[in-house]
Design a protein around this motif. Structure first.
Motif, PDB file in Angstrom:
ATOM      1  N   ALA A  61      39.993 -59.576   4.456  1.00 22.97           N
ATOM      2  CA  ALA A  61      39.455 -59.935   3.230  1.00 22.97           C
ATOM      3  C   ALA A  61      39.338 -59.064   2.024  1.00 22.97           C
ATOM      4  CB  ALA A  61      38.331 -60.881   3.383  1.00 22.97           C
ATOM      5  N   MET A  62      39.271 -58.012   2.286  1.00 23.31           N
ATOM      6  CA  MET A  62      38.883 -56.824   1.408  1.00 23.31           C
ATOM      7  C   MET A  62      39.500 -55.578   1.574  1.00 23.31           C
ATOM      8  SD  MET A  62      35.039 -55.896   0.784  1.00 23.31           S
ATOM      9  CE  MET A  62      34.302 -57.465   0.255  1.00 23.31           C
ATOM     10  N   ARG A  63      39.778 -54.889   0.411  1.00 21.39           N
ATOM     11  CA  ARG A  63      40.493 -53.539   0.620  1.00 21.39           C
ATOM     12  C   ARG A  63      39.907 -52.765   1.225  1.00 21.39           C
ATOM     13  NH1 ARG A  63      41.040 -51.534  -5.577  1.00 21.39           N
ATOM     14  NH2 ARG A  63      41.396 -49.507  -4.675  1.00 21.39           N
ATOM     15  N   ARG A 113      38.038 -57.577  -3.255  1.00 25.98           N
ATOM     16  CA  ARG A 113      38.630 -58.578  -2.496  1.00 25.98           C
ATOM     17  C   ARG A 113      40.255 -58.452  -2.543  1.00 25.98           C
ATOM     18  NH1 ARG A 113      35.832 -63.542  -3.858  1.00 25.98           N
ATOM     19  NH2 ARG A 113      35.268 -64.222  -1.804  1.00 25.98           N
ATOM     20  N   VAL A 114      40.764 -58.721  -1.422  1.00 23.41           N
ATOM     21  CA  VAL A 114      42.120 -58.446  -1.286  1.00 23.41           C
ATOM     22  C   VAL A 114      42.751 -59.661  -1.872  1.00 23.41           C
ATOM     23  CG1 VAL A 114      44.125 -58.561   0.046  1.00 23.41           C
ATOM     24  CG2 VAL A 114      42.193 -56.978   0.695  1.00 23.41           C
ATOM     25  N   ARG A 115      43.721 -59.623  -2.940  1.00 25.84           N
ATOM     26  CA  ARG A 115      44.403 -60.742  -3.638  1.00 25.84           C
ATOM     27  C   ARG A 115      45.268 -61.258  -2.455  1.00 25.84           C
ATOM     28  NH1 ARG A 115      43.792 -59.009  -9.142  1.00 25.84           N
ATOM     29  NH2 ARG A 115      41.838 -58.090  -9.156  1.00 25.84           N
ATOM     30  N   PRO A 116      45.418 -62.581  -2.403  1.00 26.18           N
ATOM     31  CA  PRO A 116      46.106 -63.270  -1.566  1.00 26.18           C
ATOM     32  C   PRO A 116      47.761 -62.760  -1.643  1.00 26.18           C
ATOM     33  CG  PRO A 116      44.688 -64.877  -2.502  1.00 26.18           C
ATOM     34  CD  PRO A 116      44.431 -63.514  -3.229  1.00 26.18           C
ATOM     35  N   ALA A 117      47.850 -62.799  -3.035  1.00 26.91           N
ATOM     36  CA  ALA A 117      49.314 -62.507  -2.969  1.00 26.91           C
ATOM     37  C   ALA A 117      49.631 -61.532  -4.084  1.00 26.91           C
ATOM     38  CB  ALA A 117      49.925 -63.995  -3.803  1.00 26.91           C
ATOM     39  N   ALA A 118      49.157 -61.529  -5.351  1.00 26.13           N
ATOM     40  CA  ALA A 118      49.681 -60.822  -6.353  1.00 26.13           C
ATOM     41  C   ALA A 118      49.448 -59.116  -6.080  1.00 26.13           C
ATOM     42  CB  ALA A 118      49.049 -61.021  -7.623  1.00 26.13           C
ATOM     43  N   LYS A 119      48.321 -58.818  -5.742  1.00 21.80           N
ATOM     44  CA  LYS A 119      48.048 -57.322  -5.768  1.00 21.80           C
ATOM     45  C   LYS A 119      48.926 -56.542  -4.982  1.00 21.80           C
ATOM     46  CE  LYS A 119      45.791 -54.643  -7.305  1.00 21.80           C
ATOM     47  NZ  LYS A 119      46.031 -53.366  -6.813  1.00 21.80           N
ATOM     48  N   ALA A 120      48.946 -55.204  -5.192  1.00 21.13           N
ATOM     49  CA  ALA A 120      49.754 -54.006  -4.416  1.00 21.13           C
ATOM     50  C   ALA A 120      50.536 -53.337  -5.288  1.00 21.13           C
ATOM     51  CB  ALA A 120      50.477 -54.668  -3.387  1.00 21.13           C
ATOM     52  N   SER A 161      28.661 -51.559   7.810  1.00 25.41           N
ATOM     53  CA  SER A 161      28.816 -52.648   8.759  1.00 25.41           C
ATOM     54  C   SER A 161      29.272 -53.819   8.134  1.00 25.41           C
ATOM     55  CB  SER A 161      27.291 -52.925   9.469  1.00 25.41           C
ATOM     56  OG  SER A 161      26.466 -53.480   8.741  1.00 25.41           O
ATOM     57  N   LEU A 162      28.793 -54.186   6.666  1.00 23.43           N
ATOM     58  CA  LEU A 162      29.404 -55.171   6.121  1.00 23.43           C
ATOM     59  C   LEU A 162      30.821 -55.050   5.597  1.00 23.43           C
ATOM     60  CD1 LEU A 162      26.184 -55.882   4.148  1.00 23.43           C
ATOM     61  CD2 LEU A 162      27.078 -57.161   6.072  1.00 23.43           C
ATOM     62  N   LEU A 163      31.099 -53.956   5.185  1.00 22.54           N
ATOM     63  CA  LEU A 163      32.553 -53.630   4.516  1.00 22.54           C
ATOM     64  C   LEU A 163      33.507 -53.684   5.893  1.00 22.54           C
ATOM     65  CD1 LEU A 163      32.796 -52.965   1.496  1.00 22.54           C
ATOM     66  CD2 LEU A 163      32.681 -50.579   2.055  1.00 22.54           C
ATOM     67  N   ASP A 164      33.119 -53.111   6.908  1.00 20.38           N
ATOM     68  CA  ASP A 164      34.040 -52.912   8.097  1.00 20.38           C
ATOM     69  C   ASP A 164      34.479 -54.552   8.383  1.00 20.38           C
ATOM     70  OD1 ASP A 164      34.146 -50.347   7.688  1.00 20.38           O
ATOM     71  OD2 ASP A 164      32.917 -50.045   9.532  1.00 20.38           O
ATOM     72  N   ARG A 165      33.591 -55.317   8.602  1.00 18.72           N
ATOM     73  CA  ARG A 165      33.870 -56.746   8.735  1.00 18.72           C
ATOM     74  C   ARG A 165      34.799 -57.218   7.844  1.00 18.72           C
ATOM     75  NH1 ARG A 165      31.236 -61.750  10.486  1.00 18.72           N
ATOM     76  NH2 ARG A 165      30.113 -61.818   8.569  1.00 18.72           N
ATOM     77  N   ALA A 166      34.578 -57.235   6.440  1.00 17.58           N
ATOM     78  CA  ALA A 166      35.247 -57.815   5.733  1.00 17.58           C
ATOM     79  C   ALA A 166      36.704 -57.096   5.794  1.00 17.58           C
ATOM     80  CB  ALA A 166      34.661 -57.547   4.320  1.00 17.58           C
TER      81      ALA A 166
END
Lengths: 212, 212
Positions: free
Chosen positions: A147-149, A189-196, A137-142
């Motif tokens: 906000a989160m992978r 946490r999903v990186r705002p820019a760099a990640k991917a 439930s927490l993970l899904d919301r995030a």
DNA sequence: GAAGATACGGAGGCACCCTCCGTTTAACAA
DNA sequence: TTGTTAAACGGAGGGTGCCTCCGTATCTTC
């Protein structure tokens, strides 16, 4: 619980009483001696024959389950509350941190769950499912908030959490786990820019020699 | 060396032989039955009296240590090799991944180590120190290169790693742990905040579905 | 070959596991 | 109340594993 279709006998008062006594004693004994503590000691502590203990709880895990069910539910409810927090990532982090505190006070629990996992018991089935839902439930919301992978399952996370806590006998384990969790949540946490960038790292299999 | 006028006797041939036999048998028995396997079965498998087993290895952990010392050293050496890799973060990731493969083949080991940790035994002291050093060498290099946060100790990381692997009996544990480690290493990595090139490839939330 | 030192093996005492079954007891009907 | 009966009780008992102890066997050295 409330099956009244059949007219069933009322459960015997002594059975109910003894079951409760065993649970009480088990809580004490397991807290002190860990999950490997003697069941005969539990029976004695409950003022009950060993046979009675086994009738109520045919396996060691059954007993664990009964003892810790309530505890698990508390953690589960906490997740429910945290769902309303503003920052979903922070909510997850908090839940995990509460989990650590929980483990710190109920030392027997993690060991019991770990043991249960290995034997694939009921306790595992119940608690794992329950806690998995809590995390989900927490993970899904995030994840929904972006906000989160999203490729990490609640099961994964729960495993990691338990795993970290499993070392809870060492000095300083608690702060260690808290640090680890921070790292972990950061990683989630999903990186705002760099990640991917694609993660195609292969294990360095060359080096570990096969032993006959 | 020779603190006495007596030079030390040559060790008895039968003792050496038996010790080896016990180790061999233990490797087999522990692999099959896990770390709780009967020591009497080991003795029998070695064709040796139980007394002999206990003389050579006074505690269960002593036996584990002897059995797994070599294995631990292999992992340790791998770290040594990986120190020369270009990307230090990637080196760490690889080492961890190799660790997972290692666990996958030597199932007994993690359980044995976990057990050793709880009892604070020699095996723990030895392997933990050894592996800690291995990790430290990788971690330090990455931190020195500024690629990784510096507030995570090798002990922390080792604990987390073992913990995750401890659940290695569940179906799908391996891929789960690999995912977790990825997250973890990501969390360790220092954010290239300045370097926010607009490669805005957002993780397709729905794309990767959860494995369970 | 003899003397010692060293290692061997397994019996024995203990703890725990779990099952089985004769005895006791609570619930219900009369 | 009293009788009937299903349910629960308790603990003896057989099995397994842990670890110690010590008389015996074997190896090294001289």
């Amino acid at each position: 619980m409330d099956d009244h279709t059949d007219q069933t006998r009322k459960p015997r008062a002594d059975a109910v009483r003894n079951r409760e006594r065993v649970l009480e004693a088990a809580k004490v004994v397991f807290s002190a001696g860990g999950p490997e503590a003697s069941l005969e000691a539990v029976a004695k502590g409950a003022g009950v024959g060993i046979g009675t203990l086994y009738r109520h709880f045919p396996t060691r895990e059954d007993l664990f389950e009964a003892v810790y069910r309530r505890e698990v539910e508390q953690l589960s409810e906490l997740a429910e509350q945290l769902k309303n927090a503003k920052d979903p990532v922070d909510a997850l982090r908090r839940w995990l941190r509460s989990g650590v505190e929980f483990v710190a006070t109920k030392k027997g629990m993690v060991a019991a769950l770990a043991l249960a996992v290995q034997s694939g018991s009921e306790l595992h089935a119940f608690s794992f499912e329950r806690l998995t839902k809590a995390i989900a439930s927490l993970l899904d919301r995030a994840a929904a908030a972006g906000a989160m992978r999203a490729d990490i399952s609640p099961e994964d996370l729960l495993r990691a959490f338990f795993g970290m806590c499993y070392m809870h006998d060492q000095p300083g384990w608690q702060s260690s786990v808290l640090r680890m969790l921070d790292v972990f949540v950061d990683g989630l946490r999903v990186r705002p820019a760099a990640k991917a960038k694609a993660r195609t790292v292969k294990p360095a299999k060359a080096a570990v020699k096969r032993t006959r």
